[in-house]
Design a protein around this motif. Structure first.
Motif, PDB file in Angstrom:
ATOM      1  N   ARG A  72       0.836  -1.207   0.000  1.00  0.00           N
ATOM      2  CA  ARG A  72       0.000   0.000   0.000  1.00  0.00           C
ATOM      3  C   ARG A  72       0.868   1.252   0.000  1.00  0.00           C
ATOM      4  NH1 ARG A  72      -1.285   4.032   2.704  1.00  0.00           N
ATOM      5  NH2 ARG A  72      -0.106   3.385   4.524  1.00  0.00           N
ATOM      6  N   ARG A  73       1.886   1.257   0.849  1.00  0.00           N
ATOM      7  CA  ARG A  73       2.793   2.409   0.916  1.00  0.00           C
ATOM      8  C   ARG A  73       3.508   2.627  -0.409  1.00  0.00           C
ATOM      9  NH1 ARG A  73       5.741   1.550   6.813  1.00  0.00           N
ATOM     10  NH2 ARG A  73       3.841   1.779   8.063  1.00  0.00           N
ATOM     11  N   GLU A  83       2.717   6.038  -2.196  1.00  0.00           N
ATOM     12  CA  GLU A  83       3.807   6.998  -2.058  1.00  0.00           C
ATOM     13  C   GLU A  83       4.731   7.047  -3.271  1.00  0.00           C
ATOM     14  OE1 GLU A  83       5.705   6.036   1.674  1.00  0.00           O
ATOM     15  OE2 GLU A  83       3.786   6.158   2.747  1.00  0.00           O
ATOM     16  N   SER A  84       5.054   5.894  -3.843  1.00  0.00           N
ATOM     17  CA  SER A  84       5.994   5.873  -4.969  1.00  0.00           C
ATOM     18  C   SER A  84       5.303   5.910  -6.328  1.00  0.00           C
ATOM     19  CB  SER A  84       6.874   4.620  -4.904  1.00  0.00           C
ATOM     20  OG  SER A  84       7.636   4.625  -3.724  1.00  0.00           O
ATOM     21  N   ARG A  85       4.141   5.303  -6.438  1.00  0.00           N
ATOM     22  CA  ARG A  85       3.431   5.244  -7.719  1.00  0.00           C
ATOM     23  C   ARG A  85       2.254   6.216  -7.783  1.00  0.00           C
ATOM     24  NH1 ARG A  85       6.617   3.523 -11.199  1.00  0.00           N
ATOM     25  NH2 ARG A  85       4.825   3.175 -12.502  1.00  0.00           N
ATOM     26  N   HIS A  86       1.996   6.935  -6.702  1.00  0.00           N
ATOM     27  CA  HIS A  86       0.960   7.971  -6.648  1.00  0.00           C
ATOM     28  C   HIS A  86      -0.446   7.457  -6.950  1.00  0.00           C
ATOM     29  CE1 HIS A  86       4.369  10.575  -6.176  1.00  0.00           C
ATOM     30  NE2 HIS A  86       4.848  10.135  -7.325  1.00  0.00           N
ATOM     31  N   VAL A  87      -0.711   6.243  -6.497  1.00  0.00           N
ATOM     32  CA  VAL A  87      -2.056   5.672  -6.619  1.00  0.00           C
ATOM     33  C   VAL A  87      -2.889   6.252  -5.473  1.00  0.00           C
ATOM     34  CG1 VAL A  87      -3.406   3.535  -6.483  1.00  0.00           C
ATOM     35  CG2 VAL A  87      -1.197   3.548  -7.676  1.00  0.00           C
ATOM     36  N   PRO A  88      -4.091   6.754  -5.751  1.00  0.00           N
ATOM     37  CA  PRO A  88      -4.928   7.286  -4.673  1.00  0.00           C
ATOM     38  C   PRO A  88      -5.210   6.217  -3.607  1.00  0.00           C
ATOM     39  CG  PRO A  88      -5.867   7.787  -6.827  1.00  0.00           C
ATOM     40  CD  PRO A  88      -4.737   6.838  -7.056  1.00  0.00           C
ATOM     41  N   ALA A  89      -5.193   6.630  -2.360  1.00  0.00           N
ATOM     42  CA  ALA A  89      -5.391   5.696  -1.241  1.00  0.00           C
ATOM     43  C   ALA A  89      -6.701   4.926  -1.364  1.00  0.00           C
ATOM     44  CB  ALA A  89      -5.336   6.448   0.090  1.00  0.00           C
TER      45      ALA A  89
END
Length: 154
Positions: free
Chosen positions: A30-31, A35-41
């Motif tokens: 998830r992180r 954080e690295s791939r900018h996928v919305p939470a």
């Protein structure tokens, strides 16, 4: 793959926390995604209770079934969803077999594994696949196998 499909899919980050791990595998994924791939939470669902590959798949399938409102059932065509099963490249075969076994329509996608880990991974996967197909080996070892040319040294 997600970006090429218009960022419309949802990820299920799957994997529990081992005794030697600071966070669960799902939390680590998830992180990375957020954080690295900018996928919305809200595009990352969590399954962090599994301890085996089969549990990863079963628990993730439950989440996808509930979200889709449709169960992915073997033999039923057209109604079920299809997913990408992303795992280590050495692990795709076994994970794909397990997915098929539980009725999950999945396409396996392997991620790169460092060369130094391959020997250990190969041994682990070989043992797991052999264990999963133990019935086949037992059937081959039935009485009378000693009469085969390979058993008599011919």
């Amino acid at each position: 793959m997600w970006e090429k499909q218009g960022k419309t899919g949802v990820f299920v980050a799957s994997g529990g926390q081992g005794s030697d791990e600071v966070v669960s595998e799902a939390e680590s994924m998830r992180r990375y995604l957020t954080e690295s791939r900018h996928v919305p939470a809200d595009a990352v669902l969590m399954e962090d209770h599994s301890t085996t590959t089969m549990e990863n798949l079963r628990f993730s399938k439950e989440i996808m079934d509930a979200r889709s409102g449709v169960q992915s059932v073997p033999g039923r065509r057209g109604l079920a969803y299809r997913c990408a099963l992303v795992t280590s490249d050495y692990h795709v075969f076994r994970a794909g077999e397990y997915a098929h076994h539980i009725g999950l329509k999945a396409d396996g996608v392997g991620s790169h594994t460092r060369g130094y880990y391959w020997p250990t991974a190969f041994i682990r996967e070989s043992i797991a696949v052999t264990k999963a197909h133990l019935w086949l080996y037992c059937a081959l070892a039935r009485p009378g196998i000693d009469r085969l040319p390979c058993a008599t040294g011919l």
